[in-house]
Design a protein around this motif. Sequence first.
Motif, PDB file in Angstrom:
ATOM      1  N   UNK A  84       0.717  -1.172  -0.100  1.00  0.00           N
ATOM      2  CA  UNK A  84       0.023   0.105   0.009  1.00  0.00           C
ATOM      3  C   UNK A  84       0.959   1.228   0.053  1.00  0.00           C
ATOM      4  N   UNK A  85       0.824   2.096  -0.953  1.00  0.00           N
ATOM      5  CA  UNK A  85       1.446   3.293  -1.042  1.00  0.00           C
ATOM      6  C   UNK A  85       1.016   4.257   0.078  1.00  0.00           C
ATOM      7  N   UNK A  86       2.064   4.852   0.742  1.00  0.00           N
ATOM      8  CA  UNK A  86       1.706   6.049   1.559  1.00  0.00           C
ATOM      9  C   UNK A  86       1.014   7.161   0.725  1.00  0.00           C
ATOM     10  N   UNK A  87       0.291   7.923   1.564  1.00  0.00           N
ATOM     11  CA  UNK A  87       0.083   9.359   0.988  1.00  0.00           C
ATOM     12  C   UNK A  87       0.825  10.047   1.456  1.00  0.00           C
ATOM     13  N   UNK A  88       1.459  10.130   2.744  1.00  0.00           N
ATOM     14  CA  UNK A  88       2.441  11.148   3.279  1.00  0.00           C
ATOM     15  C   UNK A  88       3.483  10.277   4.109  1.00  0.00           C
ATOM     16  N   UNK A  89       4.682  10.880   3.744  1.00  0.00           N
ATOM     17  CA  UNK A  89       5.620  10.493   4.760  1.00  0.00           C
ATOM     18  C   UNK A  89       6.272  11.414   5.452  1.00  0.00           C
ATOM     19  N   UNK A  90       6.166  11.537   6.619  1.00  0.00           N
ATOM     20  CA  UNK A  90       6.568  12.546   7.688  1.00  0.00           C
ATOM     21  C   UNK A  90       8.187  12.384   8.207  1.00  0.00           C
ATOM     22  N   UNK A  91       8.928  13.228   8.057  1.00  0.00           N
ATOM     23  CA  UNK A  91      10.189  13.133   8.730  1.00  0.00           C
ATOM     24  C   UNK A  91      10.232  14.236   9.640  1.00  0.00           C
ATOM     25  N   UNK A  92      10.175  13.534  11.143  1.00  0.00           N
ATOM     26  CA  UNK A  92       9.909  14.632  12.087  1.00  0.00           C
ATOM     27  C   UNK A  92      10.508  14.032  13.599  1.00  0.00           C
ATOM     28  N   UNK A  93      11.472  14.607  14.097  1.00  0.00           N
ATOM     29  CA  UNK A  93      12.230  14.233  15.251  1.00  0.00           C
ATOM     30  C   UNK A  93      11.522  14.395  16.443  1.00  0.00           C
ATOM     31  N   UNK A  94      10.616  15.414  16.675  1.00  0.00           N
ATOM     32  CA  UNK A  94       9.718  15.249  17.970  1.00  0.00           C
ATOM     33  C   UNK A  94       8.680  14.652  17.900  1.00  0.00           C
ATOM     34  N   UNK A  95       8.618  13.599  18.879  1.00  0.00           N
ATOM     35  CA  UNK A  95       7.468  12.564  18.924  1.00  0.00           C
ATOM     36  C   UNK A  95       6.145  13.202  19.406  1.00  0.00           C
ATOM     37  N   UNK A  96       6.043  14.359  20.011  1.00  0.00           N
ATOM     38  CA  UNK A  96       4.654  15.043  20.230  1.00  0.00           C
ATOM     39  C   UNK A  96       4.132  15.434  18.917  1.00  0.00           C
ATOM     40  N   UNK A  97       5.220  16.203  18.227  1.00  0.00           N
ATOM     41  CA  UNK A  97       4.533  16.708  17.046  1.00  0.00           C
ATOM     42  C   UNK A  97       4.214  15.629  15.841  1.00  0.00           C
ATOM     43  N   UNK A  98       5.235  14.509  15.745  1.00  0.00           N
ATOM     44  CA  UNK A  98       4.856  13.468  14.951  1.00  0.00           C
ATOM     45  C   UNK A  98       3.529  12.971  15.034  1.00  0.00           C
ATOM     46  N   UNK A  99       3.244  12.637  16.264  1.00  0.00           N
ATOM     47  CA  UNK A  99       2.135  11.690  16.694  1.00  0.00           C
ATOM     48  C   UNK A  99       0.854  12.885  16.615  1.00  0.00           C
ATOM     49  N   UNK A 100       1.106  14.098  16.780  1.00  0.00           N
ATOM     50  CA  UNK A 100      -0.035  14.931  16.508  1.00  0.00           C
ATOM     51  C   UNK A 100      -0.354  15.071  15.074  1.00  0.00           C
TER      52      UNK A 100
ATOM     53  N   UNK B  57      -4.255  20.633   7.788  1.00  0.00           N
ATOM     54  CA  UNK B  57      -5.047  19.788   6.780  1.00  0.00           C
ATOM     55  C   UNK B  57      -5.642  20.617   5.609  1.00  0.00           C
ATOM     56  N   UNK B  58      -5.670  21.988   5.641  1.00  0.00           N
ATOM     57  CA  UNK B  58      -5.979  22.792   4.428  1.00  0.00           C
ATOM     58  C   UNK B  58      -4.735  22.635   3.440  1.00  0.00           C
ATOM     59  N   UNK B  59      -3.465  22.692   4.009  1.00  0.00           N
ATOM     60  CA  UNK B  59      -2.362  22.847   3.149  1.00  0.00           C
ATOM     61  C   UNK B  59      -1.974  21.548   2.544  1.00  0.00           C
ATOM     62  N   UNK B  60      -2.325  20.502   3.326  1.00  0.00           N
ATOM     63  CA  UNK B  60      -2.112  19.002   2.997  1.00  0.00           C
ATOM     64  C   UNK B  60      -3.173  18.829   1.575  1.00  0.00           C
ATOM     65  N   UNK B  61      -4.313  19.301   2.221  1.00  0.00           N
ATOM     66  CA  UNK B  61      -5.462  18.960   0.931  1.00  0.00           C
ATOM     67  C   UNK B  61      -5.126  19.566  -0.128  1.00  0.00           C
ATOM     68  N   UNK B  62      -4.632  20.960  -0.189  1.00  0.00           N
ATOM     69  CA  UNK B  62      -4.242  21.525  -1.444  1.00  0.00           C
ATOM     70  C   UNK B  62      -3.000  20.738  -2.267  1.00  0.00           C
ATOM     71  N   UNK B  63      -2.144  20.202  -1.536  1.00  0.00           N
ATOM     72  CA  UNK B  63      -0.901  19.807  -2.127  1.00  0.00           C
ATOM     73  C   UNK B  63      -0.995  18.302  -2.488  1.00  0.00           C
ATOM     74  N   UNK B  64      -2.290  17.688  -2.015  1.00  0.00           N
ATOM     75  CA  UNK B  64      -2.600  16.305  -2.482  1.00  0.00           C
ATOM     76  C   UNK B  64      -3.579  16.197  -3.577  1.00  0.00           C
TER      77      UNK B  64
END
Length: 119
Positions: A1-17, A111-118
């Motif tokens: 299954x292809x990912x829609x989004x890959x996030x590269x983020x080191x802060x666990x709280x931000x990544x989880x949110x 959400x709005x930015x990701x929606x526009x980009x996808x």
Amino acid sequence: MQLDILMIEDEPNIAEAVRFILSREGWRVGHHADGAGGIEAIRAARPRLVILDLMLPNRSGAEILDELRDTADADLAATPVLMLTARGQSPDSGTRADAVLAKPFENDDLRAMVRRMLR
């Protein structure tokens, strides 16, 4: 299954949110936690969108973005990138990112930015 989004983020709280916010919208979100191996994670996942933190351990988001844009794989090089920055921080490669979002950010703005980009 292809990912829609890959996030590269080191802060666990931000990544989880971010994962929680975007998964609730129905997007498949993967996560890589630091700059080392970031470009390899993008190559392996081939996501529709990369969310990339500017400040990462072991390798900066700007370096990863530069390598992504300069790759010989034209499809991969064209992957849209949303760069996350600390408020007031100017990304060195900001002009190579498709969009920049300052942290902390509003959930609706993300959400709005990701929606526009996808689209």
